[in-house]
Design a protein around this motif. Sequence first.
Motif, PDB file in Angstrom:
ATOM      1  N   MET A 139      -3.150  -0.513   0.498  1.00 26.69           N
ATOM      2  CA  MET A 139      -4.115  -0.702   1.576  1.00 26.69           C
ATOM      3  C   MET A 139      -5.342  -1.472   1.062  1.00 26.69           C
ATOM      4  O   MET A 139      -5.811  -2.405   1.698  1.00 26.69           O
ATOM      5  CB  MET A 139      -4.541   0.675   2.101  1.00 26.69           C
ATOM      6  CG  MET A 139      -5.329   0.635   3.377  1.00 26.69           C
ATOM      7  SD  MET A 139      -5.226   2.168   4.324  1.00 26.69           S
ATOM      8  CE  MET A 139      -5.210   3.432   3.081  1.00 26.69           C
ATOM      9  N   ASN A 140      -5.813  -1.064  -0.114  1.00 24.90           N
ATOM     10  CA  ASN A 140      -6.997  -1.727  -0.685  1.00 24.90           C
ATOM     11  C   ASN A 140      -6.731  -3.197  -0.953  1.00 24.90           C
ATOM     12  O   ASN A 140      -7.559  -4.059  -0.654  1.00 24.90           O
ATOM     13  CB  ASN A 140      -7.413  -1.043  -1.986  1.00 24.90           C
ATOM     14  CG  ASN A 140      -8.009   0.320  -1.728  1.00 24.90           C
ATOM     15  OD1 ASN A 140      -8.353   0.640  -0.587  1.00 24.90           O
ATOM     16  ND2 ASN A 140      -8.107   1.136  -2.764  1.00 24.90           N
TER      17      ASN A 140
ATOM     18  N   ASN B  31       1.652   2.981  -4.445  1.00 26.80           N
ATOM     19  CA  ASN B  31       0.958   3.990  -3.639  1.00 26.80           C
ATOM     20  C   ASN B  31       0.205   3.345  -2.484  1.00 26.80           C
ATOM     21  O   ASN B  31      -0.211   2.190  -2.529  1.00 26.80           O
ATOM     22  CB  ASN B  31       0.083   4.911  -4.505  1.00 26.80           C
ATOM     23  CG  ASN B  31      -1.177   4.218  -4.959  1.00 26.80           C
ATOM     24  OD1 ASN B  31      -2.035   3.905  -4.145  1.00 26.80           O
ATOM     25  ND2 ASN B  31      -1.281   3.965  -6.251  1.00 26.80           N
ATOM     26  N   LYS B  32       0.103   4.136  -1.436  1.00 23.79           N
ATOM     27  CA  LYS B  32      -0.401   3.626  -0.175  1.00 23.79           C
ATOM     28  C   LYS B  32      -1.855   3.172  -0.277  1.00 23.79           C
ATOM     29  O   LYS B  32      -2.231   2.151   0.295  1.00 23.79           O
ATOM     30  CB  LYS B  32      -0.273   4.743   0.868  1.00 23.79           C
ATOM     31  CG  LYS B  32       0.019   4.229   2.245  1.00 23.79           C
ATOM     32  CD  LYS B  32       0.332   5.359   3.191  1.00 23.79           C
ATOM     33  CE  LYS B  32      -0.908   5.893   3.834  1.00 23.79           C
ATOM     34  NZ  LYS B  32      -0.692   7.173   4.520  1.00 23.79           N
ATOM     35  N   VAL B  33      -2.655   3.918  -1.017  1.00 24.86           N
ATOM     36  CA  VAL B  33      -4.080   3.569  -1.124  1.00 24.86           C
ATOM     37  C   VAL B  33      -4.238   2.227  -1.840  1.00 24.86           C
ATOM     38  O   VAL B  33      -4.985   1.349  -1.401  1.00 24.86           O
ATOM     39  CB  VAL B  33      -4.871   4.685  -1.865  1.00 24.86           C
ATOM     40  CG1 VAL B  33      -6.330   4.279  -2.021  1.00 24.86           C
ATOM     41  CG2 VAL B  33      -4.756   5.996  -1.102  1.00 24.86           C
ATOM     42  N   GLY B  34      -3.480   2.052  -2.922  1.00 23.89           N
ATOM     43  CA  GLY B  34      -3.539   0.793  -3.667  1.00 23.89           C
ATOM     44  C   GLY B  34      -3.142  -0.378  -2.794  1.00 23.89           C
ATOM     45  O   GLY B  34      -3.815  -1.420  -2.775  1.00 23.89           O
TER      46      GLY B  34
ATOM     47  N   THR C 119      -6.418  -5.109   2.353  1.00 22.55           N
ATOM     48  CA  THR C 119      -7.736  -5.185   2.998  1.00 22.55           C
ATOM     49  C   THR C 119      -8.605  -6.235   2.310  1.00 22.55           C
ATOM     50  O   THR C 119      -9.300  -7.008   2.966  1.00 22.55           O
ATOM     51  CB  THR C 119      -8.434  -3.808   2.955  1.00 22.55           C
ATOM     52  OG1 THR C 119      -7.560  -2.858   3.546  1.00 22.55           O
ATOM     53  CG2 THR C 119      -9.756  -3.821   3.709  1.00 22.55           C
TER      54      THR C 119
ATOM     55  N   ALA D 299      -0.451   2.018   6.506  1.00 28.40           N
ATOM     56  CA  ALA D 299      -1.298   1.471   5.433  1.00 28.40           C
ATOM     57  C   ALA D 299      -2.154   0.302   5.899  1.00 28.40           C
ATOM     58  O   ALA D 299      -3.264   0.103   5.419  1.00 28.40           O
ATOM     59  CB  ALA D 299      -0.441   1.049   4.250  1.00 28.40           C
ATOM     60  N   THR D 300      -1.637  -0.489   6.814  1.00 25.91           N
ATOM     61  CA  THR D 300      -2.390  -1.658   7.232  1.00 25.91           C
ATOM     62  C   THR D 300      -2.028  -1.999   8.678  1.00 25.91           C
ATOM     63  O   THR D 300      -1.045  -1.500   9.209  1.00 25.91           O
ATOM     64  CB  THR D 300      -2.117  -2.862   6.296  1.00 25.91           C
ATOM     65  OG1 THR D 300      -3.032  -3.901   6.601  1.00 25.91           O
ATOM     66  CG2 THR D 300      -0.700  -3.410   6.447  1.00 25.91           C
TER      67      THR D 300
ATOM     68  N   GLN E 220       5.540   3.606   6.832  1.00 27.67           N
ATOM     69  CA  GLN E 220       4.540   3.592   5.760  1.00 27.67           C
ATOM     70  C   GLN E 220       3.573   2.417   5.903  1.00 27.67           C
ATOM     71  O   GLN E 220       2.367   2.580   5.795  1.00 27.67           O
ATOM     72  CB  GLN E 220       5.228   3.512   4.386  1.00 27.67           C
ATOM     73  CG  GLN E 220       6.088   4.715   4.045  1.00 27.67           C
ATOM     74  CD  GLN E 220       5.270   6.006   3.969  1.00 27.67           C
ATOM     75  OE1 GLN E 220       4.099   5.981   3.605  1.00 27.67           O
ATOM     76  NE2 GLN E 220       5.869   7.119   4.362  1.00 27.67           N
TER      77      GLN E 220
END
Length: 319
Positions: free
Chosen positions: A216-217, A211-214, A220, A259-260, A255
Amino acid sequence: MGIFSFFSKEKKETLDKGLSKTKESVFGKIARAVAGKSKVDDEVLDNLEEVLITSDVGVETTLKIIERIEKRVALDKYMNTQELNNILRDEIAALLSENNSKDIDDFEAPITKPPYVIMVVGVNGVGKTTTIGKLAYQYKKAGKKVYLGAADTFRAAAVEQLQIWGDRVGVPVIKQKMGADPASVAFDTLSSAVANKADVVIIDTAGRLHNKVGLMNELTKIKNVMKKVLPDAPNEVLLVLDGSTGQNAFEQAKQFTLATEVTSMAITKLDGTAKGGVVIGISDQFKIPVKYIGLGEGIDDLQVFRKNEFVNSLFGDSK
Ligand SMILES: Nc1nc2c(ncn2[C@@H]2O[C@H](COP(=O)(O)OP(=O)(O)O)[C@@H](O)[C@H]2O)c(=O)[nH]1
Ligand SMILES: [Mg+2]
Protein backbone atom coordinates in the motif's frame (compact mmCIF):
# COMPACT_ATOMS: atom_id res chain seq x y z
CA MET A 1 -19.47 2.85 -30.40
CA GLY A 2 -15.81 2.93 -31.30
CA ILE A 3 -14.54 1.72 -34.60
CA PHE A 4 -12.95 -1.37 -33.05
CA SER A 5 -16.03 -2.54 -31.26
CA PHE A 6 -17.03 -4.90 -34.04
CA PHE A 7 -16.50 -8.40 -32.71
CA SER A 8 -14.67 -9.88 -35.66
CA LYS A 9 -14.53 -13.52 -36.66
CA GLU A 10 -10.84 -13.58 -35.73
CA LYS A 11 -11.54 -12.24 -32.25
CA LYS A 12 -14.28 -14.79 -31.75
CA GLU A 13 -11.94 -17.56 -32.84
CA THR A 14 -9.27 -16.39 -30.39
CA LEU A 15 -11.86 -16.27 -27.63
CA ASP A 16 -13.29 -19.71 -28.44
CA LYS A 17 -9.86 -21.24 -28.70
CA GLY A 18 -8.70 -19.58 -25.49
CA LEU A 19 -11.71 -20.76 -23.53
CA SER A 20 -11.85 -24.23 -25.06
CA LYS A 21 -10.40 -26.04 -22.03
CA THR A 22 -12.84 -24.39 -19.66
CA LYS A 23 -15.64 -25.09 -22.06
CA GLU A 24 -14.83 -28.77 -22.43
CA SER A 25 -14.51 -29.14 -18.70
CA VAL A 26 -17.76 -27.34 -17.87
CA PHE A 27 -19.73 -29.04 -20.60
CA GLY A 28 -18.37 -32.46 -19.62
CA LYS A 29 -19.35 -31.86 -16.02
CA ILE A 30 -22.84 -30.72 -16.96
CA ALA A 31 -23.27 -33.80 -19.10
CA ARG A 32 -22.30 -35.94 -16.12
CA ALA A 33 -24.55 -33.95 -13.81
CA VAL A 34 -27.61 -34.88 -15.84
CA ALA A 35 -26.45 -38.30 -17.03
CA GLY A 36 -29.12 -40.91 -16.55
CA LYS A 37 -31.59 -38.29 -15.38
CA SER A 38 -34.79 -37.62 -17.20
CA LYS A 39 -35.91 -34.70 -15.03
CA VAL A 40 -34.50 -31.71 -13.22
CA ASP A 41 -34.74 -32.63 -9.57
CA ASP A 42 -32.91 -31.58 -6.42
CA GLU A 43 -30.11 -33.95 -7.19
CA VAL A 44 -29.54 -32.40 -10.61
CA LEU A 45 -29.49 -28.94 -9.03
CA ASP A 46 -27.01 -30.13 -6.41
CA ASN A 47 -24.83 -31.59 -9.13
CA LEU A 48 -25.05 -28.37 -11.08
CA GLU A 49 -23.99 -26.42 -8.02
CA GLU A 50 -20.97 -28.67 -7.75
CA VAL A 51 -20.20 -28.18 -11.45
CA LEU A 52 -20.08 -24.42 -11.02
CA ILE A 53 -18.08 -24.48 -7.82
CA THR A 54 -15.52 -26.90 -9.25
CA SER A 55 -15.35 -24.68 -12.35
CA ASP A 56 -14.06 -21.84 -10.14
CA VAL A 57 -17.15 -19.69 -10.41
CA GLY A 58 -17.00 -19.26 -6.63
CA VAL A 59 -19.53 -20.18 -3.95
CA GLU A 60 -21.48 -16.92 -3.72
CA THR A 61 -21.96 -16.48 -7.45
CA THR A 62 -22.80 -20.17 -7.83
CA LEU A 63 -25.54 -19.89 -5.23
CA LYS A 64 -27.01 -16.89 -7.04
CA ILE A 65 -27.01 -18.79 -10.33
CA ILE A 66 -28.61 -21.89 -8.83
CA GLU A 67 -31.27 -19.77 -7.18
CA ARG A 68 -32.12 -18.22 -10.54
CA ILE A 69 -32.30 -21.61 -12.19
CA GLU A 70 -34.52 -22.95 -9.42
CA LYS A 71 -36.92 -20.07 -9.99
CA ARG A 72 -36.94 -20.61 -13.69
CA VAL A 73 -37.11 -24.36 -14.06
CA ALA A 74 -40.17 -26.22 -12.95
CA LEU A 75 -38.93 -29.14 -10.90
CA ASP A 76 -39.40 -32.54 -12.48
CA LYS A 77 -39.46 -31.07 -15.92
CA TYR A 78 -37.67 -33.12 -18.52
CA MET A 79 -34.51 -31.43 -19.75
CA ASN A 80 -31.52 -32.60 -21.72
CA THR A 81 -27.96 -31.40 -21.36
CA GLN A 82 -28.27 -28.86 -24.14
CA GLU A 83 -31.39 -27.30 -22.67
CA LEU A 84 -29.81 -27.09 -19.26
CA ASN A 85 -26.74 -25.59 -20.84
CA ASN A 86 -28.85 -22.92 -22.53
CA ILE A 87 -30.57 -22.04 -19.28
CA LEU A 88 -27.22 -21.75 -17.53
CA ARG A 89 -25.94 -19.48 -20.26
CA ASP A 90 -29.00 -17.23 -20.10
CA GLU A 91 -28.99 -16.95 -16.33
CA ILE A 92 -25.25 -16.29 -16.08
CA ALA A 93 -25.46 -13.66 -18.82
CA ALA A 94 -28.41 -12.03 -17.07
CA LEU A 95 -26.62 -12.07 -13.72
CA LEU A 96 -23.49 -10.47 -15.14
CA SER A 97 -25.41 -7.82 -16.99
CA GLU A 98 -27.06 -6.79 -13.71
CA ASN A 99 -23.88 -5.53 -12.16
CA ASN A 100 -23.24 -1.89 -12.81
CA SER A 101 -20.28 -2.06 -15.08
CA LYS A 102 -20.98 -1.78 -18.78
CA ASP A 103 -18.68 -3.52 -21.22
CA ILE A 104 -16.27 -1.07 -22.78
CA ASP A 105 -16.47 -0.83 -26.52
CA ASP A 106 -12.83 -1.13 -27.40
CA PHE A 107 -9.34 -0.17 -26.38
CA GLU A 108 -9.77 3.55 -26.66
CA ALA A 109 -8.97 5.29 -23.41
CA PRO A 110 -11.58 7.79 -22.25
CA ILE A 111 -9.23 10.70 -22.66
CA THR A 112 -10.56 14.09 -21.77
CA LYS A 113 -7.28 15.70 -20.90
CA PRO A 114 -4.38 13.64 -22.21
CA PRO A 115 -2.29 11.88 -21.23
CA TYR A 116 -4.52 9.16 -19.79
CA VAL A 117 -2.42 7.45 -17.13
CA ILE A 118 -2.81 3.78 -16.31
CA MET A 119 -0.97 2.28 -13.36
CA VAL A 120 -0.76 -1.51 -13.59
CA VAL A 121 -0.63 -3.50 -10.35
CA GLY A 122 -0.68 -7.17 -9.37
CA VAL A 123 1.37 -9.99 -7.96
CA ASN A 124 4.61 -10.99 -9.65
CA GLY A 125 4.15 -13.32 -12.62
CA VAL A 126 0.45 -12.70 -13.27
CA GLY A 127 1.09 -11.07 -16.64
CA LYS A 128 1.38 -7.34 -15.94
CA THR A 129 4.22 -6.59 -18.32
CA THR A 130 2.73 -8.76 -21.06
CA THR A 131 -0.65 -7.08 -20.66
CA ILE A 132 1.03 -3.67 -20.85
CA GLY A 133 2.73 -4.67 -24.11
CA LYS A 134 -0.56 -5.87 -25.57
CA LEU A 135 -2.40 -2.76 -24.39
CA ALA A 136 0.28 -0.48 -25.81
CA TYR A 137 -0.13 -2.29 -29.13
CA GLN A 138 -3.89 -1.73 -29.13
CA TYR A 139 -3.62 1.93 -28.21
CA LYS A 140 -0.98 2.49 -30.82
CA LYS A 141 -3.13 0.75 -33.39
CA ALA A 142 -5.93 3.13 -32.42
CA GLY A 143 -3.62 6.02 -33.30
CA LYS A 144 -2.57 6.99 -29.77
CA LYS A 145 0.86 8.14 -28.75
CA VAL A 146 1.90 5.77 -25.97
CA TYR A 147 4.62 6.02 -23.28
CA LEU A 148 5.59 3.16 -21.00
CA GLY A 149 7.23 3.50 -17.57
CA ALA A 150 9.39 0.71 -16.14
CA ALA A 151 8.60 1.18 -12.46
CA ASP A 152 9.15 -2.49 -11.65
CA THR A 153 12.76 -1.90 -10.70
CA PHE A 154 13.29 -5.01 -8.58
CA ARG A 155 14.89 -7.10 -11.29
CA ALA A 156 16.91 -6.03 -14.31
CA ALA A 157 14.94 -8.61 -16.31
CA ALA A 158 11.69 -6.81 -15.57
CA VAL A 159 12.94 -3.58 -17.15
CA GLU A 160 14.39 -5.46 -20.12
CA GLN A 161 11.13 -7.31 -20.65
CA LEU A 162 9.18 -4.05 -20.83
CA GLN A 163 11.82 -2.64 -23.20
CA ILE A 164 11.37 -5.67 -25.49
CA TRP A 165 7.64 -4.98 -25.61
CA GLY A 166 8.29 -1.30 -26.21
CA ASP A 167 10.56 -2.15 -29.15
CA ARG A 168 8.11 -4.64 -30.53
CA VAL A 169 5.21 -2.20 -30.41
CA GLY A 170 7.35 0.80 -31.29
CA VAL A 171 6.71 2.98 -28.26
CA PRO A 172 9.21 4.64 -25.88
CA VAL A 173 10.01 3.08 -22.52
CA ILE A 174 11.18 5.37 -19.74
CA LYS A 175 13.47 3.56 -17.35
CA GLN A 176 16.22 3.91 -14.79
CA LYS A 177 18.69 1.45 -13.32
CA MET A 178 17.58 -1.68 -11.56
CA GLY A 179 16.85 -0.92 -7.92
CA ALA A 180 15.88 2.70 -8.67
CA ASP A 181 12.97 4.27 -6.82
CA PRO A 182 9.78 3.23 -8.69
CA ALA A 183 8.12 6.56 -7.86
CA SER A 184 11.01 8.39 -9.48
CA VAL A 185 10.62 6.31 -12.65
CA ALA A 186 6.91 7.08 -12.70
CA PHE A 187 7.69 10.80 -12.28
CA ASP A 188 10.15 10.72 -15.19
CA THR A 189 7.70 8.85 -17.37
CA LEU A 190 4.89 11.32 -16.78
CA SER A 191 7.20 14.28 -17.30
CA SER A 192 8.41 12.89 -20.65
CA ALA A 193 4.90 11.98 -21.67
CA VAL A 194 3.64 15.50 -20.96
CA ALA A 195 6.61 17.12 -22.70
CA ASN A 196 6.04 14.93 -25.75
CA LYS A 197 2.26 15.27 -25.76
CA ALA A 198 1.55 11.58 -25.28
CA ASP A 199 -2.04 10.34 -25.21
CA VAL A 200 -1.62 7.28 -23.01
CA VAL A 201 0.92 6.42 -20.30
CA ILE A 202 1.17 2.94 -18.84
CA ILE A 203 3.21 2.39 -15.69
CA ASP A 204 4.48 -1.10 -14.83
CA THR A 205 4.94 -1.82 -11.12
CA ALA A 206 6.49 -4.56 -9.03
CA GLY A 207 4.24 -7.05 -7.34
CA ARG A 208 6.58 -8.71 -4.99
CA LEU A 209 5.80 -6.91 -1.79
CA HIS A 210 4.39 -9.59 0.38
CA ASN A 211 2.76 -7.60 3.09
CA LYS A 212 -0.21 -5.40 2.53
CA VAL A 213 1.14 -2.34 4.33
CA GLY A 214 4.36 -2.38 2.31
CA LEU A 215 2.44 -2.72 -0.91
CA MET A 216 0.00 0.00 0.00
CA ASN A 217 2.80 2.40 0.93
CA GLU A 218 4.70 1.75 -2.25
CA LEU A 219 1.67 2.20 -4.52
CA THR A 220 0.56 5.29 -2.62
CA LYS A 221 4.00 6.80 -3.01
CA ILE A 222 4.01 6.17 -6.77
CA LYS A 223 0.56 7.72 -7.07
CA ASN A 224 1.46 10.79 -5.03
CA VAL A 225 4.56 11.44 -7.06
CA MET A 226 2.59 11.14 -10.31
CA LYS A 227 0.11 13.71 -9.02
CA LYS A 228 2.92 16.23 -8.83
CA VAL A 229 3.08 16.08 -12.63
CA LEU A 230 -0.60 15.46 -13.34
CA PRO A 231 -3.07 16.05 -10.50
CA ASP A 232 -5.57 13.53 -11.92
CA ALA A 233 -3.06 10.73 -12.39
CA PRO A 234 -3.45 7.84 -12.31
CA ASN A 235 -6.71 7.89 -14.26
CA GLU A 236 -6.91 4.12 -14.04
CA VAL A 237 -5.44 1.53 -11.68
CA LEU A 238 -5.55 -1.77 -13.53
CA LEU A 239 -5.23 -4.91 -11.42
CA VAL A 240 -3.92 -7.91 -13.33
CA LEU A 241 -4.94 -11.39 -12.14
CA ASP A 242 -3.78 -14.77 -13.38
CA GLY A 243 -6.98 -16.65 -14.24
CA SER A 244 -5.23 -20.01 -14.31
CA THR A 245 -4.83 -19.79 -10.53
CA GLY A 246 -8.60 -19.95 -10.07
CA GLN A 247 -9.63 -19.12 -6.52
CA ASN A 248 -6.22 -17.67 -5.83
CA ALA A 249 -6.96 -14.94 -8.39
CA PHE A 250 -10.15 -14.25 -6.47
CA GLU A 251 -8.18 -13.94 -3.24
CA GLN A 252 -5.69 -11.56 -4.86
CA ALA A 253 -8.54 -9.42 -6.10
CA LYS A 254 -9.78 -9.16 -2.51
CA GLN A 255 -6.36 -8.32 -1.12
CA PHE A 256 -5.46 -5.72 -3.73
CA THR A 257 -8.78 -3.95 -3.64
CA LEU A 258 -8.26 -3.57 0.10
CA ALA A 259 -4.66 -2.39 -0.30
CA THR A 260 -5.20 0.23 -2.96
CA GLU A 261 -7.89 1.82 -5.04
CA VAL A 262 -8.29 -0.45 -8.05
CA THR A 263 -10.49 0.83 -10.88
CA SER A 264 -10.34 -1.98 -13.43
CA MET A 265 -9.18 -5.57 -13.76
CA ALA A 266 -7.59 -7.80 -16.38
CA ILE A 267 -7.73 -11.58 -16.07
CA THR A 268 -4.92 -13.31 -17.96
CA LYS A 269 -3.87 -16.80 -19.03
CA LEU A 270 -7.38 -18.02 -19.72
CA ASP A 271 -5.96 -20.08 -22.57
CA GLY A 272 -4.66 -23.41 -21.42
CA THR A 273 -6.69 -23.50 -18.22
CA ALA A 274 -10.01 -25.04 -17.28
CA LYS A 275 -10.48 -22.40 -14.58
CA GLY A 276 -11.99 -19.71 -16.81
CA GLY A 277 -15.15 -19.78 -14.71
CA VAL A 278 -13.30 -17.53 -12.30
CA VAL A 279 -14.01 -14.61 -14.64
CA ILE A 280 -17.74 -15.08 -13.98
CA GLY A 281 -17.26 -15.04 -10.21
CA ILE A 282 -14.92 -12.06 -10.19
CA SER A 283 -17.11 -10.11 -12.57
CA ASP A 284 -20.13 -10.78 -10.35
CA GLN A 285 -18.53 -10.29 -6.95
CA PHE A 286 -16.52 -7.12 -7.44
CA LYS A 287 -17.92 -3.72 -8.20
CA ILE A 288 -14.77 -3.08 -10.20
CA PRO A 289 -15.18 -3.97 -13.88
CA VAL A 290 -13.22 -6.76 -15.53
CA LYS A 291 -12.08 -4.79 -18.53
CA TYR A 292 -9.71 -7.15 -20.32
CA ILE A 293 -9.04 -10.85 -20.68
CA GLY A 294 -5.74 -12.43 -21.71
CA LEU A 295 -6.02 -15.34 -24.11
CA GLY A 296 -2.42 -16.07 -25.01
CA GLU A 297 1.11 -14.74 -25.11
CA GLY A 298 0.80 -13.10 -28.53
CA ILE A 299 0.57 -9.36 -29.06
CA ASP A 300 -3.02 -9.63 -30.28
CA ASP A 301 -4.20 -11.96 -27.51
CA LEU A 302 -5.73 -9.37 -25.21
CA GLN A 303 -9.43 -8.70 -25.60
CA VAL A 304 -11.90 -6.35 -24.11
CA PHE A 305 -14.13 -8.43 -21.81
CA ARG A 306 -17.56 -8.66 -23.36
CA LYS A 307 -19.88 -10.45 -20.97
CA ASN A 308 -22.24 -11.86 -23.54
CA GLU A 309 -19.55 -12.99 -25.93
CA PHE A 310 -17.75 -14.63 -23.04
CA VAL A 311 -20.78 -16.54 -21.84
CA ASN A 312 -21.71 -17.49 -25.40
CA SER A 313 -18.24 -18.79 -26.00
CA LEU A 314 -18.47 -21.00 -22.91
CA PHE A 315 -22.01 -22.28 -23.29
CA GLY A 316 -22.73 -21.85 -26.99
CA ASP A 317 -24.49 -19.01 -28.77
CA SER A 318 -28.08 -18.31 -27.96
CA LYS A 319 -30.11 -18.92 -31.03
N1 LIG B 1 -0.67 -18.32 -22.00
C1 LIG B 1 -0.63 -17.07 -21.54
N2 LIG B 1 0.49 -16.60 -20.97
C2 LIG B 1 0.51 -15.33 -20.54
C3 LIG B 1 -0.62 -14.47 -20.66
N3 LIG B 1 -0.28 -13.28 -20.11
C4 LIG B 1 1.00 -13.40 -19.67
N4 LIG B 1 1.48 -14.64 -19.91
C5 LIG B 1 2.80 -15.19 -19.58
O1 LIG B 1 2.98 -15.18 -18.16
C6 LIG B 1 4.32 -15.00 -17.82
C7 LIG B 1 4.47 -13.86 -16.82
O2 LIG B 1 4.06 -12.66 -17.45
P1 LIG B 1 4.65 -11.24 -17.07
O3 LIG B 1 4.02 -10.26 -17.99
O4 LIG B 1 6.13 -11.28 -17.03
O5 LIG B 1 4.10 -11.07 -15.58
P2 LIG B 1 4.41 -9.91 -14.51
O6 LIG B 1 5.45 -10.46 -13.59
O7 LIG B 1 3.11 -9.69 -13.80
O8 LIG B 1 4.87 -8.72 -15.26
C8 LIG B 1 5.06 -14.73 -19.13
O9 LIG B 1 5.69 -15.92 -19.54
C9 LIG B 1 3.94 -14.37 -20.10
O10 LIG B 1 4.24 -14.70 -21.44
C10 LIG B 1 -1.83 -14.99 -21.29
O11 LIG B 1 -2.86 -14.34 -21.42
N5 LIG B 1 -1.75 -16.29 -21.70
MG1 LIG C 1 6.66 -7.69 -15.08
